[in-house]
Design a protein around this motif. Structure first.
Motif, PDB file in Angstrom:
ATOM      1  N   THR A 158       0.829  -1.201   0.000  1.00 21.16           N
ATOM      2  CA  THR A 158       0.000   0.000   0.000  1.00 21.16           C
ATOM      3  C   THR A 158       0.862   1.250   0.000  1.00 21.16           C
ATOM      4  OG1 THR A 158      -1.756  -1.157   1.204  1.00 21.16           O
ATOM      5  CG2 THR A 158      -1.808   1.240   1.243  1.00 21.16           C
ATOM      6  N   GLN A 159       1.901   1.253   0.853  1.00 17.87           N
ATOM      7  CA  GLN A 159       2.747   2.436   0.922  1.00 17.87           C
ATOM      8  C   GLN A 159       3.523   2.638  -0.380  1.00 17.87           C
ATOM      9  OE1 GLN A 159       5.970   2.756   4.001  1.00 17.87           O
ATOM     10  NE2 GLN A 159       4.737   4.520   4.619  1.00 17.87           N
ATOM     11  N   GLN A 160       3.991   1.568  -0.979  1.00 17.22           N
ATOM     12  CA  GLN A 160       4.682   1.700  -2.255  1.00 17.22           C
ATOM     13  C   GLN A 160       3.764   2.264  -3.324  1.00 17.22           C
ATOM     14  OE1 GLN A 160       6.243  -2.207  -3.108  1.00 17.22           O
ATOM     15  NE2 GLN A 160       8.146  -1.842  -2.004  1.00 17.22           N
ATOM     16  N   ALA A 161       2.475   1.905  -3.241  1.00 17.25           N
ATOM     17  CA  ALA A 161       1.521   2.380  -4.239  1.00 17.25           C
ATOM     18  C   ALA A 161       1.259   3.877  -4.124  1.00 17.25           C
ATOM     19  CB  ALA A 161       0.207   1.606  -4.119  1.00 17.25           C
ATOM     20  N   ILE A 162       1.338   4.415  -2.898  1.00 17.91           N
ATOM     21  CA  ILE A 162       1.028   5.838  -2.741  1.00 17.91           C
ATOM     22  C   ILE A 162       2.264   6.728  -2.774  1.00 17.91           C
ATOM     23  CG2 ILE A 162      -1.061   5.322  -1.441  1.00 17.91           C
ATOM     24  CD1 ILE A 162       0.403   6.135   1.090  1.00 17.91           C
ATOM     25  N   LEU A 163       3.465   6.137  -2.629  1.00 19.62           N
ATOM     26  CA  LEU A 163       4.680   6.924  -2.820  1.00 19.62           C
ATOM     27  C   LEU A 163       4.832   7.251  -4.305  1.00 19.62           C
ATOM     28  CD1 LEU A 163       7.287   5.144  -0.521  1.00 19.62           C
ATOM     29  CD2 LEU A 163       6.724   7.582  -0.446  1.00 19.62           C
ATOM     30  N   PRO A 164       5.326   8.437  -4.639  1.00 25.08           N
ATOM     31  CA  PRO A 164       5.534   8.760  -6.058  1.00 25.08           C
ATOM     32  C   PRO A 164       6.485   7.757  -6.703  1.00 25.08           C
ATOM     33  CG  PRO A 164       5.790  10.715  -4.680  1.00 25.08           C
ATOM     34  CD  PRO A 164       5.720   9.548  -3.756  1.00 25.08           C
ATOM     35  N   SER A 165       6.098   7.247  -7.864  1.00 24.16           N
ATOM     36  CA  SER A 165       6.912   6.234  -8.530  1.00 24.16           C
ATOM     37  C   SER A 165       8.071   6.833  -9.316  1.00 24.16           C
ATOM     38  CB  SER A 165       6.043   5.397  -9.471  1.00 24.16           C
ATOM     39  OG  SER A 165       5.424   6.227 -10.443  1.00 24.16           O
ATOM     40  N   ARG A 166       7.956   8.085  -9.723  1.00 23.19           N
ATOM     41  CA  ARG A 166       9.032   8.746 -10.482  1.00 23.19           C
ATOM     42  C   ARG A 166       8.945  10.243 -10.244  1.00 23.19           C
ATOM     43  NH1 ARG A 166       5.294   6.741 -14.019  1.00 23.19           N
ATOM     44  NH2 ARG A 166       4.083   8.266 -15.217  1.00 23.19           N
ATOM     45  N   PRO A 167      10.050  10.960 -10.433  1.00 20.81           N
ATOM     46  CA  PRO A 167      10.042  12.403 -10.198  1.00 20.81           C
ATOM     47  C   PRO A 167       9.233  13.129 -11.261  1.00 20.81           C
ATOM     48  CG  PRO A 167      12.148  11.711 -11.105  1.00 20.81           C
ATOM     49  CD  PRO A 167      11.393  10.465 -10.802  1.00 20.81           C
ATOM     50  N   PRO A 168       8.712  14.296 -10.919  1.00 18.28           N
ATOM     51  CA  PRO A 168       7.926  15.054 -11.903  1.00 18.28           C
ATOM     52  C   PRO A 168       8.829  15.736 -12.928  1.00 18.28           C
ATOM     53  CG  PRO A 168       8.185  16.337  -9.910  1.00 18.28           C
ATOM     54  CD  PRO A 168       8.834  15.004  -9.644  1.00 18.28           C
ATOM     55  N   THR A 169       8.253  16.137 -14.018  1.00 19.30           N
ATOM     56  CA  THR A 169       8.972  16.922 -15.026  1.00 19.30           C
ATOM     57  C   THR A 169       8.675  18.392 -14.781  1.00 19.30           C
ATOM     58  OG1 THR A 169       8.826  15.132 -16.654  1.00 19.30           O
ATOM     59  CG2 THR A 169       9.285  17.341 -17.492  1.00 19.30           C
ATOM     60  N   ILE A 170       9.682  19.116 -14.322  1.00 20.45           N
ATOM     61  CA  ILE A 170       9.552  20.549 -14.058  1.00 20.45           C
ATOM     62  C   ILE A 170      10.606  21.242 -14.913  1.00 20.45           C
ATOM     63  CG2 ILE A 170       9.556  22.363 -12.315  1.00 20.45           C
ATOM     64  CD1 ILE A 170       9.053  20.225 -10.193  1.00 20.45           C
ATOM     65  N   ALA A 171      10.171  22.060 -15.835  1.00 25.22           N
ATOM     66  CA  ALA A 171      11.097  22.716 -16.757  1.00 25.22           C
ATOM     67  C   ALA A 171      12.149  23.512 -15.990  1.00 25.22           C
ATOM     68  CB  ALA A 171      10.328  23.628 -17.714  1.00 25.22           C
ATOM     69  N   GLY A 172      13.438  23.219 -16.276  1.00 23.44           N
ATOM     70  CA  GLY A 172      14.528  23.935 -15.638  1.00 23.44           C
ATOM     71  C   GLY A 172      14.917  23.398 -14.274  1.00 23.44           C
ATOM     72  N   TRP A 173      14.350  22.243 -13.891  1.00 19.53           N
ATOM     73  CA  TRP A 173      14.615  21.696 -12.557  1.00 19.53           C
ATOM     74  C   TRP A 173      14.803  20.181 -12.642  1.00 19.53           C
ATOM     75  CZ3 TRP A 173      14.736  24.739  -8.049  1.00 19.53           C
ATOM     76  CH2 TRP A 173      14.378  26.070  -8.238  1.00 19.53           C
ATOM     77  N   GLN A 174      15.521  19.653 -11.680  1.00 19.64           N
ATOM     78  CA  GLN A 174      15.647  18.208 -11.489  1.00 19.64           C
ATOM     79  C   GLN A 174      15.233  17.863 -10.064  1.00 19.64           C
ATOM     80  OE1 GLN A 174      19.791  17.461 -12.275  1.00 19.64           O
ATOM     81  NE2 GLN A 174      19.434  16.970 -14.439  1.00 19.64           N
ATOM     82  N   LEU A 175      14.548  16.728  -9.905  1.00 23.00           N
ATOM     83  CA  LEU A 175      14.124  16.279  -8.573  1.00 23.00           C
ATOM     84  C   LEU A 175      14.447  14.799  -8.440  1.00 23.00           C
ATOM     85  CD1 LEU A 175      10.930  17.276  -6.675  1.00 23.00           C
ATOM     86  CD2 LEU A 175      11.594  14.881  -6.759  1.00 23.00           C
ATOM     87  N   ALA A 176      14.976  14.415  -7.277  1.00 18.64           N
ATOM     88  CA  ALA A 176      15.274  13.015  -6.966  1.00 18.64           C
ATOM     89  C   ALA A 176      14.840  12.736  -5.537  1.00 18.64           C
ATOM     90  CB  ALA A 176      16.760  12.715  -7.145  1.00 18.64           C
TER      91      ALA A 176
END
Length: 386
Positions: A158-176
């Motif tokens: 359940t927790q794995q399902a609600i955690l974000p599976s991949r980072p978002p695409t934000i122009a000009g930014w990186q997220l990990a």
């Protein structure tokens, strides 16, 4: 006269001796049966009925010691654990040790004093019953442990399902991001959400406790952050709304630390607010480290949340770090816990991306623990402006 339900099997090749012993035991309230050889005794114990064996040591086909060894070596634990008393005409320490080495629970020398034998039988029947009770309790604990593991595994999925599976695409930014629970599930949670005006909400939280209960609280936390994002426009307003929802449900009995930021990607401006949470760290491109502290108490403690917020500008090449206090539980050198200054020292220079920055920093910090498992859940988010 006391009655004993567990049957006593008397094994002796001398018919008169075993008959007299059986009669004496029956007068003392025992249920007693008899047989004339060790081979016959082994066949009887295979019947599966719980019993106590009184074996004569000296018998022609199988000695009492040999019968004892075979019973102890049986693959059925119920048979292998049967209480056994050896009757021996020999005396002396060497012979006593031989009886015990064969697996006997006790021994009685001949001629048999029936009062002594009765006392020994009562003692070993009592011990046998206690051991059986302990085995059943252990089996119940094992069943409970197995059910607990199934619950934790369900909570993990359940927790794995609600955690974000991949980072978002934000122009000009990186997220990990990095998530490492103490057990299958943990009390840490994070998420990100694009708001209606084009800005981004990025938040992280640490609920009290570990395990399934904490995981359920983090599931609830994700829901209330989503709800709060529709009501508030600033980080402070969002945390105030989260606090109101958490307190309305738990009335101060459960709480969590949290931090969130509302980022305007084009300008690099962000609004940060924290509630009992570790500070937001900013690794500037020029090597300086800025820290933005959380100034409000944890979420859910009080009905009113008097949080503050800080406005920060992020320049190109700067990297932000949001994390839970599991990072402080990592040992640093001779210290029991890491400090914010220790965290700074593990920031990698010249990391090519947010993902590399995060991985190298976490690897360096956990390596300082000398390979020991982390004593707390850990969640970390790295955000870099390109």
């Amino acid at each position: 006269m006391t009655q004993f339900s567990t049957p006593i099997l008397v094994v002796d090749d001398d018919a008169l001796s075993r008959s007299l012993l059986v009669r004496s035991l029956e007068k003392s309230g025992f249920v007693a049966t008899q047989c004339a050889s060790g081979s016959e005794a082994l066949d009887l114990v295979k019947s599966g009925e719980s019993m106590l064996l009184v074996l004569d040591y000296s018998m022609p086909d199988l000695t009492g010691a040999q019968v004892c060894e075979r019973v102890r070596g049986d693959s059925d634990p119920a048979i292998a654990s049967l209480p056994i008393i050896l009757l021996t005409a020999h005396s002396g320490e060497e012979h006593e040790l031989e009886c015990l080495a064969a697996g006997a629970d006790d021994f009685v020398t001949k001629p048999v004093n029936t009062a002594i034998l009765k006392a020994r039988i009562e003692t070993h029947l009592r011990l046998h019953a206690l051991r059986a009770q302990l085995r059943e309790q252990n089996a119940e604990l094992e069943r409970a442990r197995a059910m607990h593991e199934l619950d934790l595994d369900a909570a993990r999925l359940t927790q794995q399902a609600i955690l974000p599976s991949r980072p978002p695409t934000i122009a000009g930014w990186q997220l990990a991001s990095h998530f490492q629970p103490l057990i299958q599930v943990g009390g840490d949670m994070y998420d990100w959400l694009r708001l209606a005006d084009g800005s981004w909400l990025i938040w992280i939280a640490d609920a009290t406790g570990h395990g399934a209960a904490a995981a359920l609280l983090t599931t609830f936390t994700k829901l209330v952050f989503r709800h709060a994002a529709a009501e508030g426009k600033t980080a402070r307003e969002i945390l105030n709304a989260v606090n109101a929802d958490v307190f309305s449900v738990f009335k101060g009995r459960s709480f969590l630390t949290a931090a969130c930021l509302v980022l305007r990607p084009d300008s690099g401006e962000l609004c940060f607010s924290g509630a009992g949470h570790p500070p937001l760290l900013i690794a500037r491109a020029d090597g300086e480290i800025d820290s933005v502290i959380s100034q409000a108490p944890p979420i859910g403690i009080r009905a009113e949340h008097d949080g503050t917020e800080s406005l920060v500008r992020v320049e190109r090449g700067d990297t932000l770090l949001l994390y839970t206090d599991g990072l402080y539980s990592v040992k640093s050198g001779h210290k029991d816990r890491m400090t914010p200054d220790d965290v700074h020292s593990f920031f990698p220079p010249n990391a090519a991306s947010a993902a590399e920055f995060l991985q190298r920093a976490v690897d360096a910090m956990t390596a300082s623990a000398g390979g020991e498992a982390l004593p707390d859940d850990l969640a970390v988010i790295a955000l870099r402006r390109l």
